[in-house]
Every structure is written in C-alpha cells, then in structure tokens.
Write an enzyme that holds these catalytic residues in place. Structure first.
Site, PDB file in Angstrom:
ATOM      1  N   SER A  22      16.594 -60.881  20.144  1.00  0.00           N
ATOM      2  CA  SER A  22      18.026 -61.090  19.956  1.00  0.00           C
ATOM      3  C   SER A  22      18.823 -59.855  20.360  1.00  0.00           C
ATOM      4  O   SER A  22      20.040 -59.937  20.487  1.00  0.00           O
ATOM      5  CB  SER A  22      18.339 -61.498  18.515  1.00  0.00           C
ATOM      6  OG  SER A  22      17.554 -60.808  17.610  1.00  0.00           O
ATOM      7  N   HIS A  46      16.805 -67.149  24.302  1.00  0.00           N
ATOM      8  CA  HIS A  46      17.369 -66.813  22.991  1.00  0.00           C
ATOM      9  C   HIS A  46      17.726 -68.096  22.251  1.00  0.00           C
ATOM     10  O   HIS A  46      18.748 -68.721  22.512  1.00  0.00           O
ATOM     11  CB  HIS A  46      18.601 -65.906  23.175  1.00  0.00           C
ATOM     12  CG  HIS A  46      19.147 -65.378  21.902  1.00  0.00           C
ATOM     13  ND1 HIS A  46      20.473 -65.083  21.715  1.00  0.00           N
ATOM     14  CD2 HIS A  46      18.537 -65.081  20.731  1.00  0.00           C
ATOM     15  CE1 HIS A  46      20.653 -64.627  20.489  1.00  0.00           C
ATOM     16  NE2 HIS A  46      19.493 -64.625  19.874  1.00  0.00           N
ATOM     17  N   ASN A  48      26.189 -63.353  20.608  1.00  0.00           N
ATOM     18  CA  ASN A  48      26.313 -62.283  19.608  1.00  0.00           C
ATOM     19  C   ASN A  48      27.383 -61.262  19.988  1.00  0.00           C
ATOM     20  O   ASN A  48      28.021 -60.671  19.112  1.00  0.00           O
ATOM     21  CB  ASN A  48      24.970 -61.595  19.387  1.00  0.00           C
ATOM     22  CG  ASN A  48      24.038 -62.444  18.536  1.00  0.00           C
ATOM     23  OD1 ASN A  48      24.509 -63.333  17.811  1.00  0.00           O
ATOM     24  ND2 ASN A  48      22.746 -62.199  18.614  1.00  0.00           N
ATOM     25  N   GLU A  82      20.286 -69.558  24.996  1.00  0.00           N
ATOM     26  CA  GLU A  82      20.800 -68.630  26.005  1.00  0.00           C
ATOM     27  C   GLU A  82      19.609 -68.204  26.861  1.00  0.00           C
ATOM     28  O   GLU A  82      18.624 -67.686  26.327  1.00  0.00           O
ATOM     29  CB  GLU A  82      21.373 -67.367  25.330  1.00  0.00           C
ATOM     30  CG  GLU A  82      22.827 -67.419  24.941  1.00  0.00           C
ATOM     31  CD  GLU A  82      23.303 -66.100  24.306  1.00  0.00           C
ATOM     32  OE1 GLU A  82      22.599 -65.542  23.434  1.00  0.00           O
ATOM     33  OE2 GLU A  82      24.376 -65.631  24.690  1.00  0.00           O
TER      34      GLU A  82
HETATM   35  N1  LIG Z   1      15.620 -65.111  12.600  1.00  0.00           N
HETATM   36  C1  LIG Z   1      16.664 -65.334  13.404  1.00  0.00           C
HETATM   37  O1  LIG Z   1      17.731 -65.822  12.985  1.00  0.00           O
HETATM   38  C2  LIG Z   1      16.553 -65.021  14.876  1.00  0.00           C
HETATM   39  C3  LIG Z   1      17.459 -65.617  15.773  1.00  0.00           C
HETATM   40  C4  LIG Z   1      17.300 -65.378  17.152  1.00  0.00           C
HETATM   41  C5  LIG Z   1      16.293 -64.523  17.602  1.00  0.00           C
HETATM   42  N2  LIG Z   1      15.445 -63.930  16.689  1.00  0.00           N
HETATM   43  C6  LIG Z   1      14.375 -63.058  17.204  1.00  0.00           C
HETATM   44  O2  LIG Z   1      13.156 -63.803  17.166  1.00  0.00           O
HETATM   45  C7  LIG Z   1      12.039 -62.915  16.976  1.00  0.00           C
HETATM   46  C8  LIG Z   1      11.235 -63.378  15.776  1.00  0.00           C
HETATM   47  O3  LIG Z   1      12.070 -63.375  14.627  1.00  0.00           O
HETATM   48  P1  LIG Z   1      11.676 -64.168  13.305  1.00  0.00           P
HETATM   49  O4  LIG Z   1      12.901 -64.194  12.460  1.00  0.00           O
HETATM   50  O5  LIG Z   1      10.976 -65.438  13.650  1.00  0.00           O
HETATM   51  O6  LIG Z   1      10.607 -63.160  12.666  1.00  0.00           O
HETATM   52  P2  LIG Z   1       9.513 -63.459  11.529  1.00  0.00           P
HETATM   53  O7  LIG Z   1       9.278 -62.162  10.856  1.00  0.00           O
HETATM   54  O8  LIG Z   1       9.917 -64.656  10.708  1.00  0.00           O
HETATM   55  O9  LIG Z   1       8.198 -63.878  12.361  1.00  0.00           O
HETATM   56  C9  LIG Z   1       7.524 -63.023  13.230  1.00  0.00           C
HETATM   57  C10 LIG Z   1       6.064 -63.453  13.268  1.00  0.00           C
HETATM   58  O10 LIG Z   1       5.409 -62.774  14.346  1.00  0.00           O
HETATM   59  C11 LIG Z   1       4.093 -62.462  13.918  1.00  0.00           C
HETATM   60  N3  LIG Z   1       3.544 -61.427  14.794  1.00  0.00           N
HETATM   61  C12 LIG Z   1       3.805 -60.101  14.825  1.00  0.00           C
HETATM   62  N4  LIG Z   1       3.099 -59.513  15.824  1.00  0.00           N
HETATM   63  C13 LIG Z   1       2.385 -60.500  16.448  1.00  0.00           C
HETATM   64  C14 LIG Z   1       1.489 -60.556  17.552  1.00  0.00           C
HETATM   65  N5  LIG Z   1       1.166 -59.467  18.238  1.00  0.00           N
HETATM   66  N6  LIG Z   1       0.963 -61.752  17.899  1.00  0.00           N
HETATM   67  C15 LIG Z   1       1.286 -62.866  17.224  1.00  0.00           C
HETATM   68  N7  LIG Z   1       2.133 -62.897  16.165  1.00  0.00           N
HETATM   69  C16 LIG Z   1       2.679 -61.721  15.788  1.00  0.00           C
HETATM   70  C17 LIG Z   1       4.263 -62.072  12.472  1.00  0.00           C
HETATM   71  O11 LIG Z   1       3.018 -62.134  11.784  1.00  0.00           O
HETATM   72  C18 LIG Z   1       5.282 -63.115  11.993  1.00  0.00           C
HETATM   73  O12 LIG Z   1       4.645 -64.294  11.509  1.00  0.00           O
HETATM   74  C19 LIG Z   1      12.662 -61.514  16.849  1.00  0.00           C
HETATM   75  O13 LIG Z   1      12.627 -60.900  18.105  1.00  0.00           O
HETATM   76  C20 LIG Z   1      14.101 -61.808  16.409  1.00  0.00           C
HETATM   77  O14 LIG Z   1      14.995 -60.786  16.764  1.00  0.00           O
HETATM   78  C21 LIG Z   1      15.543 -64.173  15.352  1.00  0.00           C
END
Ligand SMILES: NC(=O)c1ccc[n+]([C@@H]2O[C@H](COP(=O)([O-])OP(=O)(O)OC[C@H]3O[C@@H](n4cnc5c(N)ncnc54)[C@H](O)[C@@H]3O)[C@@H](O)[C@H]2O)c1
Length: 287
Positions: free
Chosen positions: A121, A142, A192, A154
């Site tokens: 993000s 995104h 954003n 996006e």
């Molecule tokens: N949460 C939101 O609202 C949102 C919105 C848009 C984008 N994002 C982006 O999406 C991405 C994930 O966010 P999230 O909220 O799902 O995080 P999260 O913490 O809920 O999930 C991340 C997962 O990735 C796993 N992980 C870490 N390293 C790993 C690897 N090497 N191989 C496989 N799995 C691995 C973790 O164990 C965890 O289960 C981030 O880059 C975040 O910025 C989040």
C-alpha cells in the site's frame, strides 16, 4: 498482448491474502495460497469459509459454488508449489526487505514469463521490481479491504513494468468482476494520495476545535455526499495506518502539505487507534 492466466499463487494468508485468494477462487481460478505456518493458513481458510457461508446465507452463492470455490484453494507452506503459477500476488507484511526477498525467491523457481504482483500500500513498486532479475514482470495490484466487497483494484505500473504485464493484470482483474484502473508508481498511488490527506485535514479541524468529530462527519456526509464521515473512516482504517501513509507522503514528496496532524500523532501515542482498540475519534463496544 495479454498472457493467459491458468493458475494463481497468493503469498500471505492474512487480511488481504485470504480475501484475494477468495475472489480468485470464486472466479474459477485454481489458487495456491502460501503462508509461513499451517496455523496461519488455517486461520485464512476459516475466514474464507465464513465469508463464503455469509454469501450462501444471503443467497448470493449456491452451496455447490461455495464448495467448488473452496476446493480450488490449496494452502501450502512450501514456496516451490507456486512454481507453475502464471501470476503470483504477494500480500505479506509491509516491509521492503521482506518483499524484495520473496521476489528473489520467486525468481529462482518461476518461469521467465510469470508475473509477480505486489499488494503493497505504500512501498515503491519500482523499488520492489528492482529486486527481480526480470524487473518488467513486477507490477502493483492494490486491493482494498475488505477485498470481497471493494470494487477497485489499483494497478500500479512501476517504471520497469512492461505493457504486456499491465494488460494481463487489468484483464485478470476484470475477469474476477472488479474494476481495474492503472496508475503510475508514486507515493500513495491515487486513492491514498487523495483520501488520506483529506482524513488528515478533518483531524486538523478537530485539533483546531472547529467542530466536534460527530459534526465534522455529518458535514462531510451531508455536504460532500460521502457515504461515511472521514473520522469514522479513520477509525475503521486504523489511526496508525493513517499516520503511516501520511508519513510516507510527507517524506516521499518532501512537501509540507502532507504534514501529519499533531492530533493524529498524539492519538497514536495514546493507543487510540480506532475500532480495533475500541477507541479513536469515536468509541466502540468490545466485539
Ligand atoms: N490491511 C489493509 O487494509 C491493506 C489494504 C491494502 C493493502 N495492504 C497491504 O497488503 C499487505 C498485507 O497486509 P495484511 O493486512 O493482509 O497483513 P497481515 O498481517 O494480515 O497478513 C500478512 C501475512 O503474511 C504472512 N507472511 C509474512 N511473510 C511471509 C512469507 N515470506 N511468505 C508467506 N507468508 C508470509 C504472515 O504470516 C501473515 O499471515 C501489506 O503490504 C499491506 O500494506 C493492506
């Protein structure tokens, strides 16, 4: 010309990863979902199952369709099982070094045609692409939270991303029923970049005592036709996430117009992070 996608890999079974796996499986794609531990995968599968069950109970999905979609998702802890996928969507923690190392690991096991999409993000997609031996195959996808509900993806074009990769990803997004819009790589992309400074300005209005949080939200709903007030939205997103994005814009553009509100910083220091903590600009009963 866009490439044909037959199988998809998703890395990360957390909030975003499990939502992404769900929408892809629902659209008929076989999905291999990778996380680091079986319990993380189990948690992701429970979330997906509950989400499908809700759709069945609202008669938006037949039970057979739910069962078929669930059977298309293969959870694994082994990265090498993603090797046959034409596209892999990475949704791991928001950390540049971790994302770059996943790209390098994928480079070593995937075909030269495979596409690597990152759901970052705020990190530069151009910088993530630079970690690949074939940087033109890296693109941003995104998604928005909650993934099954939100219509937009996006598509972030890094400096290196090829036309074919961009076209393939746009076609993929349309194939699972969401809308894709392409944007050049830049801090905060488009949504954003526009949304978060607006929220920050609403917080400045609270800070300056112009009106109460409730009144500011009512003004934006009735006067700007927003479905939700900016402060309630800040609480939903999480004030720490809002602050992170403001810091990215402020530091990235080196422009004072993106200065995070002092009140936003104070609320984060106090741990008033919004819904997830039961308190932000509004209070929320324990779930
Ligand atoms: N949460 C939101 O609202 C949102 C919105 C848009 C984008 N994002 C982006 O999406 C991405 C994930 O966010 P999230 O909220 O799902 O995080 P999260 O913490 O809920 O999930 C991340 C997962 O990735 C796993 N992980 C870490 N390293 C790993 C690897 N090497 N191989 C496989 N799995 C691995 C973790 O164990 C965890 O289960 C981030 O880059 C975040 O910025 C989040």
């Amino acid at each position: 010309m866009s490439l044909q996608i037959r199988a998809v890999g998703v890395i990360g079974a957390g909030t975003m990863g499990n939502g992404i796996a769900q929408v892809l499986a629902a659209a008929g794609y076989p999905v291999t979902m990778r996380d680091l531990k079986p319990e993380y995968l189990d948690r992701g599968m429970v979330t997906i199952t509950k989400s499908f069950d809700r759709l069945v109970s609202h008669q938006k999905l037949m039970p057979e369709q739910r069962d078929a979609a669930l059977s298309r998702i293969r959870p694994t802890t082994e990265l090498k099982e993603l090797a046959p996928c034409e596209i892999i969507v990475e949704a791991i923690l928001e950390d540049h070094e971790l994302k770059a190392s996943v790209i390098r690991e994928l480079d070593a096991i995937c075909s030269a045609e495979a596409i690597f999409a990152t759901n970052t993000s705020s990190i530069s997609v151009t910088q993530i692409a630079a970690a690949s031996r074939i940087p033109g195959r890296v693109v941003g996808m995104h998604f928005f939270n909650p993934v099954p509900m939100m219509q937009l993806v996006e598509v972030i074009r890094a400096l290196q991303t090829t036309d074919a990769v961009c076209e393939t990803v746009v076609a993929l997004v349309e194939s699972f029923g969401k809308k894709a819009r392409v944007c050049k790589d830049s801090y905060g992309f488009v949504v954003n970049r526009v949304l978060i400074p607006m929220i920050n300005e609403a917080i400045n209005c609270v800070h300056e005592g112009l009106a109460s949080p409730d009144d500011i939200d009512v003004m934006m709903k009735l006067g700007a036709n927003h479905p939700m007030g900016p402060l309630a939205l800040a609480d939903l997103i999480g004030l720490d996430v809002v602050l992170d994005i403001m810091e990215t814009l402020y530091q990235g553009f080196d422009d004072p117009k993106f200065r995070p509100s002092p009140l936003l910083k104070q609320m984060c220091h106090a741990g008033y992070l919004g819904r997830k903590k039961g308190r932000g600009f509004f209070t929320y009963p324990a779930a």
